[in-house]
Design a protein around this motif. Structure first.
Motif, mmCIF file in Angstrom:
data_model
loop_
_atom_site.group_PDB
_atom_site.id
_atom_site.type_symbol
_atom_site.label_atom_id
_atom_site.label_comp_id
_atom_site.label_asym_id
_atom_site.label_seq_id
_atom_site.Cartn_x
_atom_site.Cartn_y
_atom_site.Cartn_z
ATOM 1 N N UNK A 67 0.828 -1.195 0.000
ATOM 2 C CA UNK A 67 0.000 0.000 0.000
ATOM 3 C C UNK A 67 0.864 1.247 0.000
ATOM 4 N N UNK A 68 0.279 2.338 -0.465
ATOM 5 C CA UNK A 68 0.889 3.658 -0.368
ATOM 6 C C UNK A 68 -0.081 4.513 0.428
ATOM 7 N N UNK A 69 0.446 5.177 1.460
ATOM 8 C CA UNK A 69 -0.364 6.053 2.300
ATOM 9 C C UNK A 69 0.294 7.430 2.296
ATOM 10 N N UNK A 70 -0.495 8.474 2.036
ATOM 11 C CA UNK A 70 0.034 9.838 2.014
ATOM 12 C C UNK A 70 -0.821 10.727 2.900
ATOM 13 N N UNK A 71 -0.152 11.628 3.612
ATOM 14 C CA UNK A 71 -0.830 12.600 4.476
ATOM 15 C C UNK A 71 -0.130 13.934 4.344
ATOM 16 N N UNK A 72 -0.890 15.008 4.270
ATOM 17 C CA UNK A 72 -0.260 16.330 4.233
ATOM 18 C C UNK A 72 0.185 16.687 5.646
ATOM 19 N N UNK A 73 1.123 17.607 5.767
ATOM 20 C CA UNK A 73 1.735 17.930 7.057
ATOM 21 C C UNK A 73 0.726 18.460 8.070
ATOM 22 N N UNK A 74 -0.238 19.234 7.655
ATOM 23 C CA UNK A 74 -1.187 19.834 8.588
ATOM 24 C C UNK A 74 -2.361 18.924 8.923
#
Length: 65
Positions: free
Chosen positions: A36-43
């Motif tokens: 899987x690939x999981x991405x989250x923005x910093x805020x």
């Protein structure tokens, strides 16, 4: 199998444009194996959860009592 750099770039773009600031995608699902690939923005803040109390070993429970 998809090229990983392309999948990462896509996930980051999707996270930046998502209302909740997150994106997750399963790239490979082969029986019990998954990638899987999981991405989250910093805020991005994850929803608050009730933390579990720390586990103490039997020795610690007896010694700390």
């Amino acid at each position: 199998m998809p090229a990983l750099p392309d999948a990462i770039t896509k996930a980051m773009t999707m996270a930046r444009t998502a209302e909740n600031g997150r994106h997750a995608e399963v790239l490979v699902s082969d029986g019990p194996l998954r990638q899987s690939v999981i991405a989250r923005v910093a805020a991005c803040a994850c929803p608050s959860t009730t933390p579990r109390p720390p586990r103490r070993s039997r020795w610690c429970a007896a010694a700390c009592a």
